[in-house]
Design an enzyme around this catalytic site. Structure first.
Site, mmCIF file in Angstrom:
data_model
loop_
_atom_site.group_PDB
_atom_site.id
_atom_site.type_symbol
_atom_site.label_atom_id
_atom_site.label_comp_id
_atom_site.label_asym_id
_atom_site.label_seq_id
_atom_site.Cartn_x
_atom_site.Cartn_y
_atom_site.Cartn_z
ATOM 1 N N HIS A 137 0.832 -1.208 0.000
ATOM 2 C CA HIS A 137 0.000 0.000 0.000
ATOM 3 C C HIS A 137 0.866 1.256 0.000
ATOM 4 O O HIS A 137 1.951 1.295 0.584
ATOM 5 C CB HIS A 137 -0.902 0.029 1.229
ATOM 6 C CG HIS A 137 -2.152 -0.781 1.080
ATOM 7 N ND1 HIS A 137 -3.054 -0.574 0.056
ATOM 8 C CD2 HIS A 137 -2.652 -1.810 1.819
ATOM 9 C CE1 HIS A 137 -4.062 -1.428 0.181
ATOM 10 N NE2 HIS A 137 -3.838 -2.194 1.235
ATOM 11 N N CYS A 165 -0.036 2.565 -4.689
ATOM 12 C CA CYS A 165 -0.831 3.755 -4.994
ATOM 13 C C CYS A 165 -0.040 5.019 -4.641
ATOM 14 O O CYS A 165 0.842 5.002 -3.785
ATOM 15 C CB CYS A 165 -2.129 3.737 -4.197
ATOM 16 S SG CYS A 165 -3.212 2.331 -4.529
#
Length: 387
Positions: free
Chosen positions: A190, A246
């Protein structure tokens, strides 16, 4: 049901595949392998057994040797011939003895975070790391003992991708770096943004990566990544970062971003901090291929492999792009990655807590455009890509 392990018949790399898969395609060598019949009474418990075994091993190791290890680590590292500077930002923890002492001209840090049993758990990050390791060793000539891997599958507690362990692994990567060295940092996990309180970011946000324990220990900011593995690079050394997360466009905080349109025309954007802080190297070259722009999110997908093998779209497209043709330039690598992802966009599987909402709104998948950033400007269509 939990994913199961299968070994590619072509290159032998071990991958995680969904339990219902009948065949899978290897992201590295492209071999299609028939999966073994599913065993609902045996292998389904494997993740639990592995986690139990790892936890017991960690407790035993820590309880028996934590004092002696801590003492010897501090003594050994203080006696090192060329200790890493901290650059006044982030004090660096001592390097564990369990990390390889081998520092060849080529070395790599591969970090994949799954966040098991959390609502934001990711699929495919272990596959990404396994594929990248095979690619670097078998295709790019990296020595096997010069690659440090951090995943939740590791038995060594110092190789679990916690915040502290990633910090120590950063130190291992750049320690003793010399002219001619080629370093690689690959991260699959992440990534987030948070408001910048130093006035250094053009868009007002710091980019981050999320260790396994980020909810309690905090994220690792782009400022820290830059200070630890970018600024120490000496003249003649090169760092390539491959960041599959991301909001990763400028996660290394490098001064220049290659802004390229769909026709391949580009210009370098100056992302030097507004405060005037220096974000370059000590004479070396740092480059980062990232999964998407700072305001975009990345995805895992089965569309690129053509079967049910789940990989990060960016990691898979990077490996395929580099192997696609001889004499590649950085511009060709970037355009090939973007083309590959655009072609497979309808098969992308979204990651993150807003995934279901985005699926409902967009229907076909989330667009992401890989980015290239650098510590210096150059002609991306003339400089050869060398890893």
């Amino acid at each position: 049901m939990a994913a199961r392990r299968e070994r590619c018949n072509g290159c032998g790399i071990e991958l995680l595949v969904p339990p219902e898969a009948q065949t899978f395609r290897c992201a590295v060598c492209q071999t299609i392998t028939r999966a073994r019949p599913n065993d609902p009474f045996g292998r389904a418990q494997e993740p639990v057994l592995q986690a139990t075994s790892w936890f017991k091993g960690m407790i035993n190791n820590m309880s028996s040797s934590i004092n002696s290890v801590a003492s010897s680590m501090n003594n050994n590292y203080s006696a090192s011939p060329s200790p890493m500077p901290s650059y006044g930002y982030y004090p660096l923890p001592p390097r564990p003895q369990t990390y390889s002492a081998s520092h060849g001209r080529k070395r790599a840090l591969l970090c994949g975070v799954t966040y098991r049993w959390q609502s934001y758990e990711l699929d495919g990050t272990i596959n990404d790391v396994q594929c990248m390791r095979y690619f670097l060793v078998e295709k790019m000539g990296f020595p096997n003992d010069c690659i440090l891997t951090l995943t939740e599958d590791e038995k060594d507690p110092y190789r679990i991708p916690t915040r502290r362990n990633i910090q120590m692994a950063f130190q291992w990567l750049v320690h003793g770096c010399q002219s001619g060295d080629s370093l690689v940092f690959h991260y699959a996990g992440h990534g987030k943004q948070q408001p910048d309180n130093k006035g250094e970011e053009i868009d007002g946000y710091d980019e981050t990566i999320c260790p396994l324990d980020f909810e309690t220990e905090g994220m690792i900011l782009d400022d820290e990544i830059n200070a630890t593995i970018v600024r120490p690079l000496p003249k003649g050394a090169t760092l390539h970062a491959i960041i599959d997360s991301c909001h990763s466009g400028t996660v290394l905080d490098l001064p220049f971003l290659c802004r390229m349109n769909r026709e391949g025309y580009y210009q370098w954007e100056n992302h030097s901090p507004l405060s005037g802080a220096y974000k370059g190297t000590s004479g070396g070259l740092a480059l980062s291929f990232s999964a998407c722009d700072d305001n975009q999110t990345s995805a895992s997908t089965t569309a690129l492999s053509g079967t049910s093998t789940l990989t990060g779209a960016m990691t898979y497209s990077f490996i395929q792009a580099v192997q696609s043709e001889p004499g590649l330039t950085y511009g060709r690598v970037l355009t090939a990655m973007r083309s590959k992802i655009r072609e497979a966009n309808t098969g992308i599987r979204l990651n993150g807590p807003i995934a279901s909402l985005i699926r409902k709104v967009l229907g076909t998948g989330l667009s992401q455009e890989p980015q290239l950033s650098s510590s210096e400007r150059f002609d991306v269509y003339s400089r050869p890509f060398i890893l």
